[in-house]
Design an enzyme around this catalytic site. Structure first.
Site: not given
Ligand SMILES: Cc1ncc(COP(=O)(O)O)c(C=O)c1O
Length: 404
Positions: A218, A220
């Site tokens: 992941d 992000a």
């Molecule tokens: C660890 C993590 N993964 C994924 C996301 C996904 O973010 P978004 O769907 O807003 O792109 C976030 C958002 O807070 C996150 O903190």
């Protein structure tokens, strides 16, 4: 039959409790105290407390709007140029050599990528178990588990030392059967702020490779830890070595595009033929759930990454956000050390990204909210970017009182 005799579809539904993170924002908004501080939802804030649109992103938006000639559908895979460029940003020099083995689909933010990845795993291996860190971001388990996949947790955080519980993590992974999926945060671990070192990433790659485990990374917060390159060394270590990998990409934080819901799911397959098959499944899953992603955010990112001047401006803006977060960490750590002499808050300085765990229990978190009007989610995760010169003394005094 009168209307009242018709069995009602939705009458069986009871209201749900608020989302653990979004509920904090709602409670914060209801609080009338002038002292209130929101350290809840994970958005970056500048000195004025705003979540800005980076100037380079605005410039790319203007260029997109001026040159756009149609609003016709983009197709289930979304903006193909964006897909290529965002994977290039993550994988750097590896993106070229791995190109034939990668299937990428534009998604509805990073959340959409996580969910689509889970759905793809469910199609490929319905009995796969996904192992997530303990703790992890509050939405990981709902997003992945809603696909029907089984989830388990691996040890990750040593709360006493504010570090990665690395031996326990490695021990857990070493015991997993081939085909188990391991969700890893590429950088800026949410909620702990503690990341693997390069050496630790190497050891994790050894285990994943040897045992045939599948990493689901992941990403992000690329650029929010140290910089755009350092934050992905772990990801690149894995991608260079393992035959299969899933990568959930989000443009919400580093491009400031939160509400545009811009992200991608890239899947590294063992060979080009399998990558083509993966792409067809990604497209079918998207088609069956929402058909196609929105275009705007992806078009903006593709434009920005394609233009060297905009890209450079954006990199500078990301670097400024990071340096602000790191100085806020140092500022708060210093204020806590002043108030609690003899206690070491060096961990707060060393951790990376927007989040750290304060180390308060549920009662402490409730007192922080009720007595001091300082809002954090139920896991005690603090968004460092919610601190400012104006509130740091107040926050430090409140936290010190509860930790003291
Ligand atoms: C660890 C993590 N993964 C994924 C996301 C996904 O973010 P978004 O769907 O807003 O792109 C976030 C958002 O807070 C996150 O903190």
């Amino acid at each position: 039959m009168g209307q009242t005799d018709v069995p009602q579809m939705f009458q069986s539904l009871e209201p749900l409790p608020p989302d653990p993170i979004l509920g904090v924002t709602a409670a914060f908004r209801r609080d009338a105290s002038p002292l209130k501080v929101d350290l809840g939802v994970g958005v970056y804030r500048d000195v004025a407390g705003n979540t800005p649109i980076p100037a380079a992103v605005r410039a790319a938006e203007r260029a997109v709007i001026e040159s756009q000639t149609t609003k016709t559908y983009v197709g289930p895979a979304g903006n193909v140029d964006f897909n290529e460029r965002i994977v290039g940003l993550a994988l750097g020099p590896l993106a070229g050599p791995l190109r034939e083995r990668i299937a990428t689909i534009q998604t509805v933010g990073g959340c959409g990528a996580l969910r689509l990845g889970a759905e793809l795993l469910k199609v490929a291996r319905p009995d796969a178990i996904v192992h997530v860190s303990d703790p992890t971001w509050a939405n990981h388990e709902p997003l992945l588990g809603s696909s029907g996949l089984r989830l388990e947790r691996y040890p990750y955080y040593d709360a006493a030392r504010h570090e990665v519980a690395f031996d326990a993590m490695l021990g857990h992974l070493t015991g997993l059967p081939a085909g188990a999926v391991v969700l890893l945060h590429a950088c800026c671990h949410n909620p702990t702020g503690v990341d693997l070192t390069l050496e630790q990433w190497g050891a994790i790659a050894d285990v994943l490779e040897k045992r045939g485990l599948v990493p689901f990374v992941d990403l992000a917060y690329q650029g929010f830890g140290d910089d755009l390159e350092t934050d992905v060394v772990g990801l690149r270590t894995l991608a260079a070595r393992v035959p299969e990998l899933l990568l959930a990409l989000s443009c919400s934080k580093n491009f400031g595009l939160y509400r545009e819901r811009t992200g991608a799911l890239a899947v590294l397959a063992p060979n080009g033929g399998t990558a083509i098959a993966v792409a067809t499944h990604q497209a079918r899953l998207a088609r069956r759930m929402y058909s196609m992603p929105p275009d705007h955010g992806a078009a903006v990112v593709a434009r920005l990454l394609a233009e060297p001047a905009l890209r450079e401006d954006w990199q500078r803006e990301v670097a400024a956000m990071v340096s602000r977060m790191q100085s806020l960490r140092a500022l708060l750590a210093g204020k806590l050390e002043e108030r609690l002499p003899g206690r070491d808050f060096g961990w707060l300085r060393r951790q990376r990204g927007m989040f750290s765990l304060l180390g308060l229990d549920a009662a402490g978190i409730a007192r922080l909210r009720d007595e001091h009007h300082v809002y954090v989610p139920p896991d005690g995760r603090m968004n460092v970017a919610g601190i400012s010169d104006g509130n740091v003394d107040y926050v430090a005094s409140a936290v010190a009182r509860l930790l003291g």
